[in-house]
Design a protein around this motif. Structure first.
Motif, PDB file in Angstrom:
ATOM      1  N   SER A  67       0.695  -1.088   0.082  1.00 64.14           N
ATOM      2  CA  SER A  67       0.205   0.205   0.141  1.00 64.14           C
ATOM      3  C   SER A  67       0.903   1.075   0.132  1.00 64.14           C
ATOM      4  CB  SER A  67      -1.030   0.182   1.117  1.00 64.14           C
ATOM      5  OG  SER A  67      -1.689   1.464   1.400  1.00 64.14           O
ATOM      6  N   GLN A  68      -0.039   2.393  -1.034  1.00 67.21           N
ATOM      7  CA  GLN A  68       1.008   3.920  -0.991  1.00 67.21           C
ATOM      8  C   GLN A  68      -0.058   4.460  -0.527  1.00 67.21           C
ATOM      9  OE1 GLN A  68       2.973   6.708  -0.598  1.00 67.21           O
ATOM     10  NE2 GLN A  68       4.377   5.757  -1.225  1.00 67.21           N
ATOM     11  N   GLN A  69      -0.114   5.157   0.728  1.00 66.30           N
ATOM     12  CA  GLN A  69      -1.286   5.642   1.236  1.00 66.30           C
ATOM     13  C   GLN A  69      -0.790   7.642   1.313  1.00 66.30           C
ATOM     14  OE1 GLN A  69      -2.980   4.687   4.743  1.00 66.30           O
ATOM     15  NE2 GLN A  69      -2.336   2.487   4.649  1.00 66.30           N
ATOM     16  N   PHE A  70       0.076   7.930   0.644  1.00 67.18           N
ATOM     17  CA  PHE A  70       0.343   9.364   0.264  1.00 67.18           C
ATOM     18  C   PHE A  70       0.619   9.953   1.900  1.00 67.18           C
ATOM     19  CE2 PHE A  70      -0.650   6.959  -3.595  1.00 67.18           C
ATOM     20  CZ  PHE A  70      -0.372   7.670  -4.496  1.00 67.18           C
ATOM     21  N   GLN A  71       0.992   9.782   2.081  1.00 66.73           N
ATOM     22  CA  GLN A  71       1.344  10.710   4.093  1.00 66.73           C
ATOM     23  C   GLN A  71       2.797  10.817   3.059  1.00 66.73           C
ATOM     24  OE1 GLN A  71      -1.266  10.631   5.663  1.00 66.73           O
ATOM     25  NE2 GLN A  71      -1.593   9.388   4.413  1.00 66.73           N
ATOM     26  N   VAL A  93      -7.563  17.766   2.458  1.00 66.68           N
ATOM     27  CA  VAL A  93      -8.483  17.123   1.607  1.00 66.68           C
ATOM     28  C   VAL A  93      -8.030  15.356   1.771  1.00 66.68           C
ATOM     29  CG1 VAL A  93      -9.630  15.961  -0.486  1.00 66.68           C
ATOM     30  CG2 VAL A  93      -9.657  18.257  -0.616  1.00 66.68           C
ATOM     31  N   PHE A  94      -8.560  14.533   2.931  1.00 63.55           N
ATOM     32  CA  PHE A  94      -7.939  13.172   2.928  1.00 63.55           C
ATOM     33  C   PHE A  94      -8.800  12.285   3.308  1.00 63.55           C
ATOM     34  CE2 PHE A  94      -6.977  15.862   6.611  1.00 63.55           C
ATOM     35  CZ  PHE A  94      -6.887  15.408   7.234  1.00 63.55           C
ATOM     36  N   THR A  95      -9.047  11.062   3.147  1.00 68.86           N
ATOM     37  CA  THR A  95      -9.554  10.248   3.569  1.00 68.86           C
ATOM     38  C   THR A  95      -9.445   8.871   4.697  1.00 68.86           C
ATOM     39  OG1 THR A  95     -11.853   8.478   3.158  1.00 68.86           O
ATOM     40  CG2 THR A  95      -9.669   8.396   1.714  1.00 68.86           C
ATOM     41  N   ARG A  96      -7.838   9.013   4.007  1.00 71.80           N
ATOM     42  CA  ARG A  96      -6.947   8.139   5.131  1.00 71.80           C
ATOM     43  C   ARG A  96      -6.121   9.257   6.084  1.00 71.80           C
ATOM     44  NH1 ARG A  96      -5.128   2.706   2.372  1.00 71.80           N
ATOM     45  NH2 ARG A  96      -7.160   2.080   2.028  1.00 71.80           N
ATOM     46  N   GLY A  97      -5.352   8.283   7.317  1.00 70.91           N
ATOM     47  CA  GLY A  97      -4.198   8.567   7.844  1.00 70.91           C
ATOM     48  C   GLY A  97      -4.701  10.650   7.447  1.00 70.91           C
ATOM     49  N   THR A  98      -3.608  11.798   7.173  1.00 72.75           N
ATOM     50  CA  THR A  98      -3.616  13.057   6.937  1.00 72.75           C
ATOM     51  C   THR A  98      -3.754  14.213   6.308  1.00 72.75           C
ATOM     52  OG1 THR A  98      -1.668  13.191   8.399  1.00 72.75           O
ATOM     53  CG2 THR A  98      -2.981  13.215   9.688  1.00 72.75           C
ATOM     54  N   ALA A 220     -11.390  22.720 -22.008  1.00 67.64           N
ATOM     55  CA  ALA A 220     -12.257  22.833 -22.006  1.00 67.64           C
ATOM     56  C   ALA A 220     -12.460  23.369 -20.733  1.00 67.64           C
ATOM     57  CB  ALA A 220     -13.866  22.817 -22.269  1.00 67.64           C
ATOM     58  N   GLY A 221     -11.806  23.148 -19.709  1.00 65.11           N
ATOM     59  CA  GLY A 221     -11.799  23.093 -18.083  1.00 65.11           C
ATOM     60  C   GLY A 221     -10.368  22.797 -16.860  1.00 65.11           C
ATOM     61  N   LYS A 222     -10.768  23.233 -16.206  1.00 63.71           N
ATOM     62  CA  LYS A 222      -9.041  22.648 -15.291  1.00 63.71           C
ATOM     63  C   LYS A 222      -9.912  21.718 -14.284  1.00 63.71           C
ATOM     64  CE  LYS A 222      -6.576  26.363 -14.510  1.00 63.71           C
ATOM     65  NZ  LYS A 222      -5.682  26.999 -14.092  1.00 63.71           N
ATOM     66  N   VAL A 223      -9.432  20.915 -13.547  1.00 61.19           N
ATOM     67  CA  VAL A 223      -9.962  19.062 -13.292  1.00 61.19           C
ATOM     68  C   VAL A 223      -8.930  19.422 -11.671  1.00 61.19           C
ATOM     69  CG1 VAL A 223     -10.012  16.974 -13.020  1.00 61.19           C
ATOM     70  CG2 VAL A 223     -11.335  17.909 -14.470  1.00 61.19           C
ATOM     71  N   THR A 224      -8.984  19.359 -11.344  1.00 62.23           N
ATOM     72  CA  THR A 224      -8.400  19.470  -9.472  1.00 62.23           C
ATOM     73  C   THR A 224      -8.985  17.726  -9.059  1.00 62.23           C
ATOM     74  OG1 THR A 224      -8.610  21.445  -8.520  1.00 62.23           O
ATOM     75  CG2 THR A 224      -7.899  19.759  -7.114  1.00 62.23           C
ATOM     76  N   TYR A 225      -7.868  17.374  -8.178  1.00 63.49           N
ATOM     77  CA  TYR A 225      -7.981  15.652  -8.197  1.00 63.49           C
ATOM     78  C   TYR A 225      -7.416  15.393  -7.324  1.00 63.49           C
ATOM     79  CZ  TYR A 225      -3.570  14.185 -11.027  1.00 63.49           C
ATOM     80  OH  TYR A 225      -2.481  14.475 -11.980  1.00 63.49           O
ATOM     81  N   ASN A 226      -7.312  14.399  -5.536  1.00 67.36           N
ATOM     82  CA  ASN A 226      -6.247  13.880  -5.353  1.00 67.36           C
ATOM     83  C   ASN A 226      -6.952  12.961  -5.448  1.00 67.36           C
ATOM     84  OD1 ASN A 226      -8.053  16.692  -3.808  1.00 67.36           O
ATOM     85  ND2 ASN A 226      -6.171  15.881  -2.174  1.00 67.36           N
ATOM     86  N   LEU A 227      -5.094  12.404  -4.533  1.00 63.15           N
ATOM     87  CA  LEU A 227      -5.237  10.488  -5.056  1.00 63.15           C
ATOM     88  C   LEU A 227      -5.378   9.909  -3.793  1.00 63.15           C
ATOM     89  CD1 LEU A 227      -4.205   7.824  -6.804  1.00 63.15           C
ATOM     90  CD2 LEU A 227      -2.167   8.815  -6.982  1.00 63.15           C
ATOM     91  N   GLN A 228      -5.514   9.100  -2.536  1.00 61.75           N
ATOM     92  CA  GLN A 228      -5.154   8.918  -1.572  1.00 61.75           C
ATOM     93  C   GLN A 228      -4.892   7.678  -1.253  1.00 61.75           C
ATOM     94  OE1 GLN A 228      -6.357  11.038   1.398  1.00 61.75           O
ATOM     95  NE2 GLN A 228      -4.680   9.154   1.816  1.00 61.75           N
TER      96      GLN A 228
END
Length: 476
Positions: A67-71, A93-98, A220-228
């Protein structure tokens, strides 16, 4: 007001109304926690307490072997010509850790990625990948691709696991944490020294050192995304080495009994019917006795599709949360009252977006059923499902000519869904509707001969055929 505890009707378990599911109410605002024992028919936040709630046989969580949880200190890079800004350590913005990793695209349609190369070599034989991510606003999302490779991405396999639609229901929706499983059956392309066989089997399943999560906006526009998280979890090849097919039928058509059942009975294959309660016993639809015979004599599953015809016609996303929840409640009560044991559901028109007053339909489904099936087929479903209230299914399968949908040849031909299921040991859910004695005229029809051909191809590949209810018992 919002309730975040166990709700019981008449002393029996009746589901969980989550803390984030806040329903509109004309009552004075209040809050409560803990176990609440309420009589059946009571209301919470304008919704009636379910008389029959899911049994609790929810899919087991499959624990990761890597697992890589991006801490902090995760060491992955964020880049690509399509990246305008990024933060490897987003603590907002996160759903695991900090924290999680975040990027915003440029709005020019180019690739933005979060990646890592030169990792210790991974053996993914008998494994699948699990991604957990979030897109802030999907209005300008085009597609999402995952790359797995070696040699600094010189050799790669790629999964195009989401293509965003402007009109149809989408697996990825704004502001939600989404989980996706990537299986070997879903590999879309190979490059460099890697290849896919004529049946879709990858040339190698080990020695991988490079991983990349890529996002493309629509230009046509920007997208912001988070990888957990990017994780490796076991697949199900040890239990079902040739995979599982579930043959499901929507809408309770009489032809399922008259034309479909004889063909399936001959091969000892059961089906799942997602039923509209209002339609039963009317016109060209099944009767209660036929439903009971299918269940009790042939092992079929009688599941739910809607209670009211009007709700099915409209689709749940065009109703209020109270209207949707009431249709769910009446449907579940009707199934139980008539002796049907299924706790599984399929959304009318596959729509599980938000209701007209902003409540996610899949959260409402969880109050009454154990799974809910969509008609999204970007990837084959997995055991256990990544999101059990968004089960993926291939629909529109037909043996007609020039009528749209998914041609039968594409399903049963070389490298088609059956080959990929059999090669990878995955769960292929097929969605059919009406059968015809002669050639089909619309994409929601398949001929009796066409169904027979499909079933013989499944049998030839030695793929297990299970109802949705049966399949879930293995992983609940």
């Amino acid at each position: 007001m919002g309730f975040g505890g166990l709700l019981t009707a008449g002393g029996a378990a009746a589901g969980v109304l989550g803390k984030d599911l806040v329903m509109p109410s004309t009552a004075q605002a209040a809050s409560a926690t803990g176990a609440l024992s309420l009589p059946a028919g009571s209301q919470v936040d304008g919704l009636t307490v379910p008389s029959f709630a899911p049994s609790g046989r929810r899919p087991r969580y499959r624990r990761a072997t890597w697992s890589q949880q991006f801490q902090k200190g995760h060491g992955w890079s964020i880049g690509g010509s399509g990246t305008a800004s990024s933060s490897p350590d987003d603590t907002e913005v996160f759903t695991r850790g900090t924290q999680s990793a975040r990027a915003t695209t440029t709005g020019a349609g180019a690739q933005s990625y979060i990646r890592k190369s030169a990792l210790p070599a991974m053996n993914l034989t008998g494994k699948m990948l699990r991604l957990i991510f979030r897109v802030e606003n999907v209005d300008h999302l085009s597609k999402m691709v995952f790359y797995l490779g070696s040699g600094g991405f010189k050799d790669t396999f790629s999964w195009r696991f989401h293509s965003h639609s402007k009109t149809a229901a989408n697996y990825v929706q704004s502001g939600e944490w989404v989980t996706v499983h990537l299986q070997w059956a879903d590999v879309a392309a190979a490059s460099g020294a890697y290849a896919l066989s004529s049946t879709g089997k990858p040339s190698v399943q080990n020695g991988f050192t490079d991983l990349s999560f890529a996002v493309y906006d629509d230009g046509a526009g920007k997208v912001t995304y988070n990888l957990q998280a990017v994780e490796v979890v076991p697949d199900t090849t040890t239990k079902f080495p040739k995979g599982v097919v579930s043959i499901t039928f929507d809408d309770s058509h009489q032809s399922i009994h008259d034309l479909g059942r004889p063909v399936m009975d001959e091969l000892g294959m059961p089906g799942t019917i997602y039923n509209i309660a209002d339609a039963i016993g009317t016109g060209t639809f099944l009767t209660i006795d036929e439903m009971r015979s299918l269940q009790d004599s042939s092992g079929w599953e009688m599941a739910g599709h809607s209670y009211a015809n009007s709700a099915h016609t409209a689709s749940y996303a065009k109703l209020t949360a109270e209207q949707v929840d009431e249709d769910f409640r009446r449907l579940r009560e009707w199934l139980v009252a008539n002796g049907f044991t299924s706790e599984h559901f399929a959304y009318p028109h596959g729509a599980f977006q938000k209701t007209t007053d902003g409540v996610p339909v899949d959260l409402l489904a969880a109050r009454h059923f154990t799974t809910a099936r969509s008609i999204i087929s970007e990837t084959i479903e997995s055991f256990a499902p990544a999101m059990p209230y968004r089960l993926k299914a291939l629909t529109g399968i037909n043996d007609g000519s020039g009528i749209g949908g998914t041609t039968l040849a594409k399903v049963i031909g070389p490298g088609g869904q059956l080959d990929r299921c059999a090669e990878s040991g995955d769960w292929l859910i097929l969605c059919l509707h009406k059968l015809t004695a002669g050639p089909p005229k619309t994409s929601t029809e398949i001929s009796q001969a066409g169904l027979g051909k499909l079933l013989k191809e499944i049998e030839k590949r030695d793929i297990e055929v299970l109802t949705v209810q049966e399949a879930m018992t293995y992983y609940a």
